[in-house]
Design a protein around this motif. Structure first.
Motif, PDB file in Angstrom:
ATOM      1  N   ASN A 199       0.937  -1.143   0.027  1.00  0.00           N
ATOM      2  CA  ASN A 199      -0.124   0.130  -0.078  1.00  0.00           C
ATOM      3  C   ASN A 199       0.945   1.221   0.109  1.00  0.00           C
ATOM      4  N   LYS A 200       1.254   1.699  -1.091  1.00  0.00           N
ATOM      5  CA  LYS A 200       2.116   2.782  -1.335  1.00  0.00           C
ATOM      6  C   LYS A 200       1.741   3.750  -2.392  1.00  0.00           C
ATOM      7  N   VAL A 201       1.807   4.949  -2.202  1.00  0.00           N
ATOM      8  CA  VAL A 201       1.096   5.853  -3.172  1.00  0.00           C
ATOM      9  C   VAL A 201       2.132   7.036  -3.289  1.00  0.00           C
ATOM     10  N   ILE A 202       2.398   7.453  -4.430  1.00  0.00           N
ATOM     11  CA  ILE A 202       3.386   8.480  -4.934  1.00  0.00           C
ATOM     12  C   ILE A 202       2.559   9.642  -5.670  1.00  0.00           C
ATOM     13  N   LEU A 203       2.361  10.600  -5.287  1.00  0.00           N
ATOM     14  CA  LEU A 203       1.526  11.657  -6.107  1.00  0.00           C
ATOM     15  C   LEU A 203       2.476  13.027  -6.104  1.00  0.00           C
ATOM     16  N   ILE A 204       2.379  13.650  -7.313  1.00  0.00           N
ATOM     17  CA  ILE A 204       2.749  14.858  -7.435  1.00  0.00           C
ATOM     18  C   ILE A 204       1.898  15.774  -7.915  1.00  0.00           C
ATOM     19  N   GLY A 205       1.516  16.852  -7.285  1.00  0.00           N
ATOM     20  CA  GLY A 205       0.394  17.825  -7.663  1.00  0.00           C
ATOM     21  C   GLY A 205       0.525  19.205  -6.808  1.00  0.00           C
ATOM     22  N   ARG A 206      -0.517  19.882  -6.989  1.00  0.00           N
ATOM     23  CA  ARG A 206      -0.678  21.459  -6.266  1.00  0.00           C
ATOM     24  C   ARG A 206      -1.786  21.335  -5.323  1.00  0.00           C
ATOM     25  N   LEU A 207      -1.458  22.067  -4.302  1.00  0.00           N
ATOM     26  CA  LEU A 207      -2.509  22.102  -3.140  1.00  0.00           C
ATOM     27  C   LEU A 207      -3.633  23.198  -3.900  1.00  0.00           C
ATOM     28  N   THR A 208      -4.857  22.718  -3.469  1.00  0.00           N
ATOM     29  CA  THR A 208      -6.016  23.445  -4.121  1.00  0.00           C
ATOM     30  C   THR A 208      -6.327  24.536  -3.270  1.00  0.00           C
ATOM     31  N   ALA A 228      -4.293  18.598  -6.194  1.00  0.00           N
ATOM     32  CA  ALA A 228      -4.674  18.301  -7.512  1.00  0.00           C
ATOM     33  C   ALA A 228      -3.577  17.801  -8.135  1.00  0.00           C
ATOM     34  N   VAL A 229      -4.097  16.361  -8.967  1.00  0.00           N
ATOM     35  CA  VAL A 229      -3.099  15.626  -9.583  1.00  0.00           C
ATOM     36  C   VAL A 229      -3.724  15.545 -10.758  1.00  0.00           C
ATOM     37  N   ASN A 230      -2.866  15.850 -11.944  1.00  0.00           N
ATOM     38  CA  ASN A 230      -3.234  15.347 -13.348  1.00  0.00           C
ATOM     39  C   ASN A 230      -3.100  14.032 -13.707  1.00  0.00           C
ATOM     40  N   ARG A 231      -4.068  13.586 -14.550  1.00  0.00           N
ATOM     41  CA  ARG A 231      -3.869  12.362 -15.204  1.00  0.00           C
ATOM     42  C   ARG A 231      -3.147  12.286 -16.395  1.00  0.00           C
ATOM     43  N   ASN A 232      -2.672  11.007 -16.460  1.00  0.00           N
ATOM     44  CA  ASN A 232      -1.458  10.858 -17.541  1.00  0.00           C
ATOM     45  C   ASN A 232      -1.910  10.761 -19.141  1.00  0.00           C
ATOM     46  N   THR A 278      -8.091  15.943 -13.923  1.00  0.00           N
ATOM     47  CA  THR A 278      -7.555  16.292 -12.715  1.00  0.00           C
ATOM     48  C   THR A 278      -8.323  15.393 -11.707  1.00  0.00           C
ATOM     49  N   ASP A 279      -7.656  14.894 -10.718  1.00  0.00           N
ATOM     50  CA  ASP A 279      -8.032  14.223  -9.558  1.00  0.00           C
ATOM     51  C   ASP A 279      -7.927  14.953  -8.390  1.00  0.00           C
ATOM     52  N   PHE A 280      -8.706  15.157  -7.422  1.00  0.00           N
ATOM     53  CA  PHE A 280      -8.543  16.034  -6.062  1.00  0.00           C
ATOM     54  C   PHE A 280      -8.321  14.962  -5.079  1.00  0.00           C
ATOM     55  N   ILE A 281      -7.303  14.720  -4.553  1.00  0.00           N
ATOM     56  CA  ILE A 281      -6.618  13.703  -3.630  1.00  0.00           C
ATOM     57  C   ILE A 281      -6.628  14.478  -2.201  1.00  0.00           C
ATOM     58  N   PRO A 282      -7.453  13.795  -1.102  1.00  0.00           N
ATOM     59  CA  PRO A 282      -7.387  14.471   0.325  1.00  0.00           C
ATOM     60  C   PRO A 282      -6.269  13.662   0.798  1.00  0.00           C
ATOM     61  N   ILE A 283      -5.134  14.407   1.456  1.00  0.00           N
ATOM     62  CA  ILE A 283      -3.972  14.231   2.140  1.00  0.00           C
ATOM     63  C   ILE A 283      -4.279  14.595   3.611  1.00  0.00           C
ATOM     64  N   VAL A 284      -3.718  13.564   4.342  1.00  0.00           N
ATOM     65  CA  VAL A 284      -3.563  13.782   5.899  1.00  0.00           C
ATOM     66  C   VAL A 284      -2.022  13.692   6.294  1.00  0.00           C
ATOM     67  N   THR A 285      -1.553  14.667   7.295  1.00  0.00           N
ATOM     68  CA  THR A 285      -0.367  14.441   7.723  1.00  0.00           C
ATOM     69  C   THR A 285      -0.549  14.496   9.260  1.00  0.00           C
ATOM     70  N   TRP A 286       0.484  13.980  10.052  1.00  0.00           N
ATOM     71  CA  TRP A 286       0.437  13.968  11.347  1.00  0.00           C
ATOM     72  C   TRP A 286       1.709  14.496  11.996  1.00  0.00           C
TER      73      TRP A 286
END
Length: 150
Positions: free
Chosen positions: A3-12, A32-36, A46-54
């Motif tokens: 279960n590993k995700v790598i994303l590059i995008g811009r904060l909305t 906001a992550v553009n599709r290929n 573009t997909d809008f992916i929620p990110i959580v940091t702790w």
């Protein structure tokens, strides 16, 4: 299992930091992550992916990120549910970040990078893939909606 995700995008929008009842910092933002591929209309979906940091990473993100900033996020997908006051069950799928890399200088994000900074970013980007096993062959497609957890 992996279960590993790598994303590059811009904060909305600017990140939001809160604290748990135990005073543990948690910061959330949407990437906001553009599709290929390009659609028939000539646009890149573009997909809008929620990110959580702790904890410390949450504090770093809250203090240094702003709307529009380009970042690389590595982490894992988490799905959780909750019931609202009307008894309706809600599902959310989000990425819990292990690492967030700032891909633009803080002072000039959105304006491009100097060539030596771009070289460093390319090297950092290559490092994102070092942990993926050589025998990882991608994802297994879901055959039926019955296989979905929601």
């Amino acid at each position: 299992m992996l279960n590993k995700v790598i994303l590059i995008g811009r904060l909305t929008k600017d990140p939001v930091m809160r604290y748990t009842s135990d005073m543990v910092p948690v910061t959330t933002f949407t990437l906001a992550v553009n599709r290929n591929y390009v659609s028939q209309s000539g646009e890149r979906p573009t997909d809008f992916i929620p990110i959580v940091t702790w904890r410390k990473l949450a504090e770093i993100c809250a203090n240094n990120l702003k709307k529009g900033r380009l970042v690389a996020v590595t982490g894992s997908i988490q799905t959780r549910t909750w019931d609202d006051s009307s008894g309706n069950r809600h599902w959310v799928t989000e990425v819990v970040a292990d690492d967030v890399r700032f891909l633009e200088p803080k002072s000039g994000f959105g304006s491009g990078s100097a060539p030596e900074e771009e070289k460093e970013l390319d090297e950092d980007f290559d490092k994102l893939f070092e942990d993926i096993p050589d025998d990882f062959d991608g994802f297994t497609p879901i055959e039926s909606e019955d296989d979905l957890p929601f």
